[in-house]
Design a protein around this motif. Structure first.
Motif, PDB file in Angstrom:
ATOM      1  N   LYS A 278     -75.953  13.409  29.943  1.00 49.75           N
ATOM      2  CA  LYS A 278     -76.316  13.835  31.298  1.00 49.75           C
ATOM      3  C   LYS A 278     -78.007  14.313  30.924  1.00 49.75           C
ATOM      4  CE  LYS A 278     -72.615  15.442  33.737  1.00 49.75           C
ATOM      5  NZ  LYS A 278     -72.279  16.503  34.739  1.00 49.75           N
ATOM      6  N   LYS A 279     -78.730  14.087  31.915  1.00 52.55           N
ATOM      7  CA  LYS A 279     -80.269  14.356  32.169  1.00 52.55           C
ATOM      8  C   LYS A 279     -80.412  15.075  33.557  1.00 52.55           C
ATOM      9  CE  LYS A 279     -83.855  12.398  30.483  1.00 52.55           C
ATOM     10  NZ  LYS A 279     -84.816  11.389  30.280  1.00 52.55           N
ATOM     11  N   MET A 280     -80.445  16.389  33.680  1.00 49.90           N
ATOM     12  CA  MET A 280     -80.186  16.741  35.269  1.00 49.90           C
ATOM     13  C   MET A 280     -81.542  17.368  35.459  1.00 49.90           C
ATOM     14  SD  MET A 280     -79.857  20.356  36.873  1.00 49.90           S
ATOM     15  CE  MET A 280     -79.195  21.217  35.428  1.00 49.90           C
ATOM     16  N   VAL A 281     -81.970  16.809  36.598  1.00 54.12           N
ATOM     17  CA  VAL A 281     -83.177  17.298  37.415  1.00 54.12           C
ATOM     18  C   VAL A 281     -82.826  18.446  38.269  1.00 54.12           C
ATOM     19  CG1 VAL A 281     -84.917  16.816  38.951  1.00 54.12           C
ATOM     20  CG2 VAL A 281     -84.138  15.158  37.404  1.00 54.12           C
ATOM     21  N   PHE A 282     -83.475  19.748  38.121  1.00 53.37           N
ATOM     22  CA  PHE A 282     -83.298  21.035  38.802  1.00 53.37           C
ATOM     23  C   PHE A 282     -84.045  21.160  39.630  1.00 53.37           C
ATOM     24  CE2 PHE A 282     -83.100  25.491  39.312  1.00 53.37           C
ATOM     25  CZ  PHE A 282     -81.955  25.585  40.419  1.00 53.37           C
ATOM     26  N   VAL A 283     -83.987  21.157  41.356  1.00 52.54           N
ATOM     27  CA  VAL A 283     -84.773  21.417  42.240  1.00 52.54           C
ATOM     28  C   VAL A 283     -84.759  22.923  42.660  1.00 52.54           C
ATOM     29  CG1 VAL A 283     -85.688  20.672  44.386  1.00 52.54           C
ATOM     30  CG2 VAL A 283     -84.917  18.829  42.928  1.00 52.54           C
ATOM     31  N   THR A 284     -85.738  23.599  42.790  1.00 53.42           N
ATOM     32  CA  THR A 284     -85.569  25.125  43.722  1.00 53.42           C
ATOM     33  C   THR A 284     -86.634  25.134  44.383  1.00 53.42           C
ATOM     34  OG1 THR A 284     -85.391  27.154  43.012  1.00 53.42           O
ATOM     35  CG2 THR A 284     -86.718  26.057  41.422  1.00 53.42           C
ATOM     36  N   VAL A 285     -86.093  25.808  45.610  1.00 58.20           N
ATOM     37  CA  VAL A 285     -87.439  26.308  46.615  1.00 58.20           C
ATOM     38  C   VAL A 285     -87.085  27.573  46.732  1.00 58.20           C
ATOM     39  CG1 VAL A 285     -86.775  24.249  47.961  1.00 58.20           C
ATOM     40  CG2 VAL A 285     -85.549  26.274  48.434  1.00 58.20           C
ATOM     41  N   GLY A 286     -86.426  28.410  45.754  1.00 61.20           N
ATOM     42  CA  GLY A 286     -86.774  29.884  45.730  1.00 61.20           C
ATOM     43  C   GLY A 286     -85.804  30.306  46.617  1.00 61.20           C
ATOM     44  N   THR A 287     -86.033  31.457  47.451  1.00 63.06           N
ATOM     45  CA  THR A 287     -85.488  32.217  48.595  1.00 63.06           C
ATOM     46  C   THR A 287     -86.072  31.780  49.865  1.00 63.06           C
ATOM     47  OG1 THR A 287     -86.861  34.100  48.425  1.00 63.06           O
ATOM     48  CG2 THR A 287     -84.906  34.310  47.111  1.00 63.06           C
ATOM     49  N   THR A 288     -86.965  30.867  49.898  1.00 63.57           N
ATOM     50  CA  THR A 288     -87.601  30.486  51.138  1.00 63.57           C
ATOM     51  C   THR A 288     -86.769  29.164  51.766  1.00 63.57           C
ATOM     52  OG1 THR A 288     -88.967  28.674  49.943  1.00 63.57           O
ATOM     53  CG2 THR A 288     -89.772  31.162  50.292  1.00 63.57           C
ATOM     54  N   CYS A 289     -87.528  28.736  52.825  1.00 72.42           N
ATOM     55  CA  CYS A 289     -87.076  27.537  53.703  1.00 72.42           C
ATOM     56  C   CYS A 289     -88.249  26.459  53.307  1.00 72.42           C
ATOM     57  CB  CYS A 289     -86.987  27.867  55.113  1.00 72.42           C
ATOM     58  SG  CYS A 289     -86.870  26.114  56.029  1.00 72.42           S
ATOM     59  N   PHE A 290     -87.706  25.384  52.521  1.00 68.33           N
ATOM     60  CA  PHE A 290     -88.791  24.371  52.406  1.00 68.33           C
ATOM     61  C   PHE A 290     -88.070  23.175  52.245  1.00 68.33           C
ATOM     62  CE2 PHE A 290     -91.929  23.291  48.932  1.00 68.33           C
ATOM     63  CZ  PHE A 290     -92.866  22.389  49.505  1.00 68.33           C
ATOM     64  N   ASP A 291     -87.916  22.886  53.417  1.00 65.47           N
ATOM     65  CA  ASP A 291     -86.939  21.530  53.840  1.00 65.47           C
ATOM     66  C   ASP A 291     -87.610  20.302  53.636  1.00 65.47           C
ATOM     67  OD1 ASP A 291     -84.783  23.009  54.848  1.00 65.47           O
ATOM     68  OD2 ASP A 291     -85.218  22.959  56.898  1.00 65.47           O
ATOM     69  N   SER A 292     -88.952  20.438  53.715  1.00 62.32           N
ATOM     70  CA  SER A 292     -89.916  19.180  53.252  1.00 62.32           C
ATOM     71  C   SER A 292     -89.510  18.838  51.841  1.00 62.32           C
ATOM     72  CB  SER A 292     -91.175  19.217  53.763  1.00 62.32           C
ATOM     73  OG  SER A 292     -91.824  20.198  53.006  1.00 62.32           O
ATOM     74  N   LEU A 293     -89.484  19.840  50.942  1.00 62.79           N
ATOM     75  CA  LEU A 293     -89.144  19.357  49.557  1.00 62.79           C
ATOM     76  C   LEU A 293     -87.665  18.757  49.538  1.00 62.79           C
ATOM     77  CD1 LEU A 293     -89.643  19.305  46.551  1.00 62.79           C
ATOM     78  CD2 LEU A 293     -89.248  21.780  46.449  1.00 62.79           C
ATOM     79  N   VAL A 294     -86.779  19.427  50.091  1.00 61.58           N
ATOM     80  CA  VAL A 294     -85.363  19.042  49.948  1.00 61.58           C
ATOM     81  C   VAL A 294     -85.478  17.710  50.459  1.00 61.58           C
ATOM     82  CG1 VAL A 294     -82.869  19.527  50.644  1.00 61.58           C
ATOM     83  CG2 VAL A 294     -84.665  21.330  50.013  1.00 61.58           C
ATOM     84  N   ARG A 295     -86.119  17.383  51.759  1.00 58.27           N
ATOM     85  CA  ARG A 295     -85.872  16.003  52.171  1.00 58.27           C
ATOM     86  C   ARG A 295     -86.587  14.977  51.340  1.00 58.27           C
ATOM     87  NH1 ARG A 295     -86.814  18.609  57.288  1.00 58.27           N
ATOM     88  NH2 ARG A 295     -85.044  17.949  58.878  1.00 58.27           N
ATOM     89  N   ALA A 296     -87.637  15.448  50.531  1.00 55.48           N
ATOM     90  CA  ALA A 296     -88.770  14.585  49.569  1.00 55.48           C
ATOM     91  C   ALA A 296     -87.478  14.283  48.719  1.00 55.48           C
ATOM     92  CB  ALA A 296     -89.874  15.159  49.143  1.00 55.48           C
ATOM     93  N   VAL A 297     -86.651  14.973  48.028  1.00 57.30           N
ATOM     94  CA  VAL A 297     -85.928  14.443  47.101  1.00 57.30           C
ATOM     95  C   VAL A 297     -84.658  13.910  47.402  1.00 57.30           C
ATOM     96  CG1 VAL A 297     -86.962  16.507  45.352  1.00 57.30           C
ATOM     97  CG2 VAL A 297     -84.809  16.895  46.572  1.00 57.30           C
ATOM     98  N   ASP A 298     -84.317  13.864  48.494  1.00 59.48           N
ATOM     99  CA  ASP A 298     -83.200  13.398  49.191  1.00 59.48           C
ATOM    100  C   ASP A 298     -83.239  12.105  49.706  1.00 59.48           C
ATOM    101  OD1 ASP A 298     -80.487  13.441  49.538  1.00 59.48           O
ATOM    102  OD2 ASP A 298     -80.716  13.979  51.539  1.00 59.48           O
TER     103      ASP A 298
END
Length: 193
Positions: free
Chosen positions: A12-32
């Motif tokens: 397993k090689k895991m990529v962990f994505v974190t936006v912290g406590t904020t709303c950063f939908d454009s980052l989540v969309r970009a990785v999705d």
């Protein structure tokens, strides 16, 4: 070959994505996106775990298969070409996720950046362009210029993944707060030595 051998063979090689406590939908969309999952798979990553914070965009919780007809995908994919995707909103601590990650993709929060660098993990910082007076951008750009991390915007994440050379990253010197202090002083308009 039995199933246990297959599991041992596929590390397993895991990529962990974190936006912290904020709303950063454009980052989540970009990785999705299929394109990003394909790029991650081509680099041998097997798992994508997204900490989505206060965002309203819900990523796909799937196991994505790379199209076997795509010669480019097969050319680079060392395993079966799949990337498992999972997500959660918050955790009392992301330290264990950071420790087990092979690559971290993070918002530009200084806590997330320095915790990841302290662990010596490869890091891509994605700047949230929607924030006003974005001091985080200056910090990320400075650390990228010093080759401690890669910095991009949500729309350029895929290109950053394609061009990143993890061997080019330099370790961040632990305990050396002077570069950060100078950056903060410059940002606040104080004299810099």
């Amino acid at each position: 070959m039995d199933g246990a051998d297959d599991v041992d063979r596929v590390k397993k090689k895991m990529v962990f994505v974190t936006v912290g406590t904020t709303c950063f939908d454009s980052l989540v969309r970009a990785v999705d996106t299929e394109e990003v999952r394909l790029e991650l798979s081509s680099r041998g990553y097997t798992d994508l775990l997204i900490q989505m914070g206060r965002g309203s965009y819900v990523p796909s919780k799937v196991v994505g298969q790379v199209d076997p007809l795509s010669s480019a995908a097969l050319q680079f994919s060392g395993e079966d070409g799949s990337v498992s995707v999972d997500y959660f909103t918050f955790s009392s601590s992301i330290a264990d996720y950071l420790k087990s990650a092979s690559l971290v993709i993070s918002h530009a929060g200084s806590g997330s950046i320095f915790e990841t660098l302290r662990l010596g993990k490869p890091l891509i910082v994605v700047v949230n362009e929607d924030l006003m007076d974005n001091h985080q951008c200056e910090l990320a750009d400075e650390l990228a210029e010093r080759r401690h991390l890669f910095c991009c915007r949500p729309r350029t994440l895929r290109q950053t993944l394609q061009s990143m050379d993890l061997e080019s990253l330099l370790p961040y010197p632990p305990g050396d707060a002077m570069p950060v202090a100078r950056l903060i002083n410059r940002f606040l308009g104080f004299p810099v030595d």
